[in-house]
Design an enzyme around this catalytic site. Structure first.
Site, PDB file in Angstrom:
ATOM      1  N   LYS A 146       0.845  -1.219   0.000  1.00 29.00           N
ATOM      2  CA  LYS A 146       0.000   0.000   0.000  1.00 29.00           C
ATOM      3  C   LYS A 146       0.872   1.257   0.000  1.00 29.00           C
ATOM      4  CE  LYS A 146      -4.462   0.457   1.380  1.00 29.00           C
ATOM      5  NZ  LYS A 146      -5.123   0.192   0.108  1.00 29.00           N
TER       6      LYS A 146
HETATM    7  N1  PMP Z   1      -6.125  -4.457  -3.625  1.00 31.40           N
HETATM    8  C1  PMP Z   1      -5.767  -3.169  -3.701  1.00 31.40           C
HETATM    9  C2  PMP Z   1      -4.788  -2.757  -4.753  1.00 31.40           C
HETATM   10  C3  PMP Z   1      -6.316  -2.228  -2.805  1.00 31.40           C
HETATM   11  O1  PMP Z   1      -5.952  -0.947  -2.882  1.00 31.40           O
HETATM   12  C4  PMP Z   1      -7.243  -2.664  -1.838  1.00 31.40           C
HETATM   13  C5  PMP Z   1      -7.864  -1.674  -0.882  1.00 31.40           C
HETATM   14  N2  PMP Z   1      -7.142  -1.558   0.298  1.00 31.40           N
HETATM   15  C6  PMP Z   1      -7.582  -4.020  -1.785  1.00 31.40           C
HETATM   16  C7  PMP Z   1      -6.998  -4.898  -2.692  1.00 31.40           C
HETATM   17  C8  PMP Z   1      -8.542  -4.563  -0.745  1.00 31.40           C
HETATM   18  O2  PMP Z   1      -7.934  -4.592   0.528  1.00 31.40           O
HETATM   19  P1  PMP Z   1      -8.820  -4.453   1.849  1.00 31.40           P
HETATM   20  O3  PMP Z   1      -9.875  -5.489   1.775  1.00 31.40           O
HETATM   21  O4  PMP Z   1      -7.858  -4.679   2.957  1.00 31.40           O
HETATM   22  O5  PMP Z   1      -9.385  -3.075   1.831  1.00 31.40           O
END
Ligand code: PMP
Length: 318
Positions: free
Chosen positions: A160
């Protein structure tokens, strides 16, 4: 998610709570020039009958954030529990009684030119009323992007990291300009990775399949929730394995998961209807279960939720 910033919104910035209008950074900030930030996205859901806001798995989000900050040698200097408490404090100061999206962001803060970072960094927490991301009840139309997912050997997708999101912006813009709602990334080796801002699942032969972390995905917390719900509540087998593009075309159901998108059915991919071109049965069941669990309506999953107001009710903000 469009948000017209309210300059009086209270945010956590440079170790204190200040109005958004006062939270300003230098134009020379390292993270602006080189993408050296690490962020998170957390939801809080307002339950009007309980008159309570539920933070969804804040401990897991903050643990992930701390680990990801480590990739850029950023030390948040606070535990996941302390960060959760800070977030509760932030929400209470804003007296929110509505669904929220919380954006923690850590960043290299040196104000000078040059990629070589020094040891200056900082973090901020922002909570904003949430107005929905995708029309997840109706189902979305997706397309495979011509951009490939960033490799772990280039910029770790699990991290992230702000700069890595240029990859998502390129793919998202491409497919939206072509008339679709969301992009699907393939890895350099041609396997399905994920959406631009969400993980992906497919249903084939009654089983749920989703790409493994080694296919350059972000290890989504919603993805984990859905795997748990499928196994425990629906007794459905879940496989984490590489998926071919053509398998998506032949899947009975496909859906995205993410903090913002929740569980979003995909009804069309690259002009091909998914299954019958309508929201699938398993997808709808998982979407319902996920929303019930995160809104405090499923007692077995109350450990996913942290109360914002209840522990201080009585002296709580009106
Ligand atoms: N993939 C990406 C590239 C993202 O930015 C996100 C959002 N955080 C997700 C998957 C989903 O992750 P989460 O369920 O932890 O929000």
């Amino acid at each position: 998610m469009l948000y017209e910033p309210d300059p009086n919104l209270v945010v956590y910035f440079q170790n204190r709570f200040v109005p958004l209008g006062e939270a300003k950074l230098s134009i020379l900030t390292h993270a602006l020039h080189y993408g050296t930030g690490v962020f998170e996205g957390i939801r809080a859901y307002w339950n009007s009958s309980e008159r309570e806001l539920y933070l969804v798995r804040p401990g897991d989000h903050f643990a992930r954030w701390r680990a990801n900050c480590g990739l850029l040698f950023i030390d948040l200097g606070a535990t996941a529990d302390e960060l959760t408490q800070l977030t509760i404090d932030l929400i209470q100061r804003n007296r929110f009684e509505t669904d929220l999206y919380i954006r923690p962001i850590a960043y290299r803060s040196a104000a000078r030119i040059g990629i070589h970072p020094d040891d200056r960094y900082d973090f901020a927490l922002i909570a904003i009323p949430y107005e929905g991301y995708m029309d997840s009840a109706r189902g979305v139309r997706a397309a495979v992007s011509s951009w490939r997912r960033v490799e772990d050997t280039a910029i770790p997708g699990r991290g992230k990291i702000c700069g890595a999101y240029v990859n998502s912006v390129l793919a998202g813009e491409e497919v939206r300009r072509n008339g679709y709602d969301e992009a699907i990334f393939l890895t350099e080796s041609g396997h399905v990775a994920e959406g631009a801002s969400c993980n992906i699942f497919a249903v084939r032969h009654g089983k749920l399949i989703t790409p493994p972390p080694s296919d350059n995905i972000l290890e989504g917390i919603t993805r984990e929730c859905v795997i748990d719900l499928a196994r425990r509540e629906l007794n459905v087998e879940v496989q984490q394995r590489s998926i071919d593009r053509s398998e998506l075309y032949q899947a009975d159901e496909v859906f995205f998961t993410g903090t913002a998108v929740e569980v979003a059915p995909v009804v069309e991919i690259d002009h091909r209807p998914v299954g019958h071109g309508r929201v699938g049965r398993l997808t709808e069941e998982l979407r319902r279960l996920y929303l019930d669990a995160t809104h405090g309506r499923l007692i077995h999953y109350s450990h996913w939720l942290t109360h914002v107001y209840k522990p201080v009710r009585g002296g709580a903000p009106a």
